[in-house]
Motif scaffolding. Sequence first.
Motif, PDB file in Angstrom:
ATOM      1  N   THR A   1      53.581  20.512  43.886  1.00 31.66           N
ATOM      2  CA  THR A   1      53.501  19.817  42.600  1.00 31.66           C
ATOM      3  C   THR A   1      52.689  20.621  41.588  1.00 31.66           C
ATOM      4  O   THR A   1      53.020  20.678  40.409  1.00 31.66           O
ATOM      5  CB  THR A   1      52.841  18.448  42.792  1.00 31.66           C
ATOM      6  N   TYR A   2      51.592  21.274  42.078  1.00 33.72           N
ATOM      7  CA  TYR A   2      50.722  21.974  41.140  1.00 33.72           C
ATOM      8  C   TYR A   2      51.463  23.067  40.374  1.00 33.72           C
ATOM      9  O   TYR A   2      51.258  23.262  39.190  1.00 33.72           O
ATOM     10  CB  TYR A   2      49.508  22.567  41.868  1.00 33.72           C
ATOM     11  N   ARG A   3      52.336  23.770  41.108  1.00 33.29           N
ATOM     12  CA  ARG A   3      53.067  24.858  40.422  1.00 33.29           C
ATOM     13  C   ARG A   3      54.007  24.293  39.361  1.00 33.29           C
ATOM     14  O   ARG A   3      54.196  24.901  38.313  1.00 33.29           O
ATOM     15  CB  ARG A   3      53.866  25.672  41.438  1.00 33.29           C
ATOM     16  N   LEU A   4      54.564  23.113  39.640  1.00 27.73           N
ATOM     17  CA  LEU A   4      55.392  22.474  38.601  1.00 27.73           C
ATOM     18  C   LEU A   4      54.519  22.155  37.387  1.00 27.73           C
ATOM     19  O   LEU A   4      54.955  22.296  36.239  1.00 27.73           O
ATOM     20  CB  LEU A   4      56.036  21.194  39.146  1.00 27.73           C
ATOM     21  N   GLY A   5      53.265  21.748  37.687  1.00 29.96           N
ATOM     22  CA  GLY A   5      52.328  21.464  36.599  1.00 29.96           C
ATOM     23  C   GLY A   5      52.085  22.702  35.743  1.00 29.96           C
ATOM     24  O   GLY A   5      52.077  22.638  34.512  1.00 29.96           O
ATOM     25  N   ILE A   6      51.882  23.851  36.408  1.00 31.13           N
ATOM     26  CA  ILE A   6      51.675  25.115  35.667  1.00 31.13           C
ATOM     27  C   ILE A   6      52.856  25.384  34.741  1.00 31.13           C
ATOM     28  O   ILE A   6      52.699  25.699  33.558  1.00 31.13           O
ATOM     29  CB  ILE A   6      51.526  26.313  36.644  1.00 31.13           C
ATOM     30  N   ILE A   7      54.055  25.232  35.336  1.00 27.81           N
ATOM     31  CA  ILE A   7      55.259  25.516  34.542  1.00 27.81           C
ATOM     32  C   ILE A   7      55.299  24.609  33.315  1.00 27.81           C
ATOM     33  O   ILE A   7      55.522  25.067  32.186  1.00 27.81           O
ATOM     34  CB  ILE A   7      56.529  25.335  35.402  1.00 27.81           C
ATOM     35  N   ALA A   8      55.031  23.316  33.538  1.00 24.32           N
ATOM     36  CA  ALA A   8      55.096  22.362  32.433  1.00 24.32           C
ATOM     37  C   ALA A   8      54.072  22.713  31.353  1.00 24.32           C
ATOM     38  O   ALA A   8      54.407  22.773  30.158  1.00 24.32           O
ATOM     39  CB  ALA A   8      54.854  20.948  32.958  1.00 24.32           C
ATOM     40  N   ILE A   9      52.821  22.950  31.765  1.00 27.28           N
ATOM     41  CA  ILE A   9      51.777  23.246  30.779  1.00 27.28           C
ATOM     42  C   ILE A   9      52.116  24.523  30.006  1.00 27.28           C
ATOM     43  O   ILE A   9      52.000  24.587  28.778  1.00 27.28           O
ATOM     44  CB  ILE A   9      50.400  23.383  31.468  1.00 27.28           C
ATOM     45  N   ALA A  10      52.573  25.545  30.736  1.00 33.49           N
ATOM     46  CA  ALA A  10      52.877  26.820  30.079  1.00 33.49           C
ATOM     47  C   ALA A  10      53.997  26.663  29.062  1.00 33.49           C
ATOM     48  O   ALA A  10      53.922  27.212  27.955  1.00 33.49           O
ATOM     49  CB  ALA A  10      53.246  27.870  31.125  1.00 33.49           C
TER      50      ALA A  10
END
Lengths: 341, 284, 233
Positions: free
Chosen positions: B136-145
Amino acid sequence: MTVTTAGGVTAAEAVPETRQRSRRGLVIGLGAAVVALAAGLALPYVADTYTMGLAADAALLGLPALGIGFLARHLGLISLGHTAFFGSAAYGFGIAVTQFGWGPMPSVMFGVLAGTAIALLMGVLVVRASGMGFLMLTLALSQALYQLCVQTSFRPLTGAYDGLVIGLGSDTSFLGLSPADLQDPGLFWPVVWVPLAVGLVLVWLVGRSRFGTTLEGIRENEERMRFSGYNTFAPRLAAFVLSGFLASLGGALFALNAAYVSPDVLGFARAGDSLIAAMVGGLGTLVGPLVGTALYVWGEARLNSSANLHLYTGIALIVVLVFLPGGITGTLQRLWKRVKR
Amino acid sequence: MNAAQVLNGIALGSLLMVLSSGLAMIYGLRGVTNFAHGALYMVGAYIGYSVARHLDFWLALVLVPLALAAIGVLLEFVFFRPLQNRSHMEVGLVTFGLALIAERVVVLIWGEKTLSLDPPAGFSGTTSLLGVDYPTYRLGIIAIAIVMAAALIVWLRHTRTGLYIRAASQDIETAGIMGVDVNRISLIVVGLGAALAGLAGALAAPYISVDPSMGDKFLITVLIVVVVGGVGSVGGAMAAGMGLGVIQTVVTVWSPSVSVVVPYAALVVVLLWRPRGLAGRRTA
Amino acid sequence: MAVFEARGLSVRYGAVVANNNIDIALEPGCVHGVIGPNGAGKSTFIDALSGRRRPSSGRVLLDGEDITHRSVRWRRAHGISRSFQRTSIFASMTVGDQLAMVARRNAEPDLAGIVDTLGLGDVVDRVCGEIAYGTQRAVDLAIALIGRPRVVLLDEPCAGLVADEAERMLRHVRDLCRERDVAALLVEHDVEGVFRTCDTITVLDLGEVLSSGTPAEVRADPKVIRAYLGSAA
């Protein structure tokens, strides 16, 4: 300084070229070189082993620094990629010994050839660039080499992160020196001092030659040189290869002396260090890069106990760039001119 | 090849995108290649690590960009502005020296050991997406970026300050004559560029391990991204960052040895084929 | 007979047409002036003729032979030389060094003659970047004239010069071209200077030829009077 125009000289010579091409300058320079060469050879008789170790290290790193300085002075190009030639030559030497089972002399030649070939290859790609583009391209391509070198698939050849231990056969010899002698700094010293001194003279002579004038013209105004009928690519490439050759010489001899190569010789930190050392010494003068490198080697031996070498090199670089443009030798040169006036 | 690998590529590309946009902006405006950009990213990761450890990860995402913006402002006042009449090469090398210093300072404060940080609560598990369970965290990175990138582009294209930045990046002297306060613009750009680098570092901390060489490792890739994208072009750098992240990750699956040379090969190919980079010289 | 010609030369940058269908012919020993307001396409034209920029269509001829796609070096070796709008010298070299360097590449039987005519005798030992701007422009011209080129393309040799320096520069251009039988193309801002110096003139406007002929013909052309000379004439 006016050139006497005897009958039959071309008009080109009627306009005196101000750079002293006179025989007198040449004789003085070569005389100084011979004295320096002899004085250097006498060094092991007066210095202790520790000092000789530092001197040998400085001379080994001095060869790539000489190459970096040559490019900067004559073409205005600042390279962060000379680790590629130094490292390729070191690995080339190691591979020739460990894989081909060659003796030290042919292996050194192979190493120098390998490093110079890499310089030719890289030169074709980068010499058209200038300024920051050149700096970034040389950095990127040399780091590509580092990345390849540490890959596991190259482990049989380069030893990847472990590096390469180069065991020369105990019955082999290099110019009469046994493998054990090669690791004695006092005995090894002439092996690196002579090439360094010859390299220095070579670079000086090239700078005074017509080829040197052509390089200067390209540095000053590449486009006008082309519109004056000059090919500007070939001279730049030739200068780049010469510069890479000097670095390769240093790399092969370095591996011969250390009997070990680690991927650090190709690394980012080493690339930065050799440029910084050359800049601190002064890129604008012939001996500046050598002075800087000697200082760097001495500083490393003195300061590295706390592992903060890069803290000091970083500060040194900034101080030189901001307050002492031209480095140590450049500043001394300016002061000398002011005193003379 | 599966969706998880592609998503890994996008996550790496997201970090490269955030990091390279700041570098491209500073380059566009000051003409200086900021070799300290990797160091800013590393410092961001370390500060993020400490804030997340002692306070809260979400707070780190706010505090780190602020702290880095302050460092950026300091850089502008101490180096970029006083040295603006020196050659770009000299100023670039000054930032190189700063990078070396920063790396040692970080070691003196946090030590040489590799540090690791757990993703924040609620982001530590996996989410089912496109038929795979993905962290999930990596999806978070993608979203924030992606949100950051979009916001930056909108800001550059549709605000007065954005217009000034684009004008000053085209020709800083003319922009100055036309009444743009170049010093103020430069302060904003360098501060924002540093803040973005810090944000990338803080985002990376729970994803990539935190160690003193993380800046160097990324710096060269980011420099390549900026050159490939077209020096000075923020949009080009973003596209090149995402593209390179995906390509490199995908190639890793096929052959790790080939993948490490992908950025370098891309650089050489682009420079031979289009010396000014894919986007030429255009801001945003 | 014309030694150097452009036929239907056009240069486009994307949608912008910088030069459209320009014809020009240069004769040995004559100076041909090109005038026109800023943005008329004068510099683009000289770039296309000298090989610095590839024309979109049209041809460049030397002695009737198509040389449109020949390299800069080839052109210099075959007697086509140019100068630049911004002084294009080798700033850190001495005047003597750089002239000798260029002369080495382009066999020049009478370098001393060029140095004398342009009054550079006193500065041969000086570093070029440190001498007066007007003298730098003279060095610039000297570099272009070395090696007995047959065609010289001069891009605003008087830019930045004060009136009497400009006057002298134009006189040098005319004298050296006559004396050495060079066909010269002179792009210049100073319209009156061009009328005094040139044997023939082309007026460019918005990338097209507005008028062409002897100074008297051009001066009398109603189109030129209307569009360009206006109040000045």
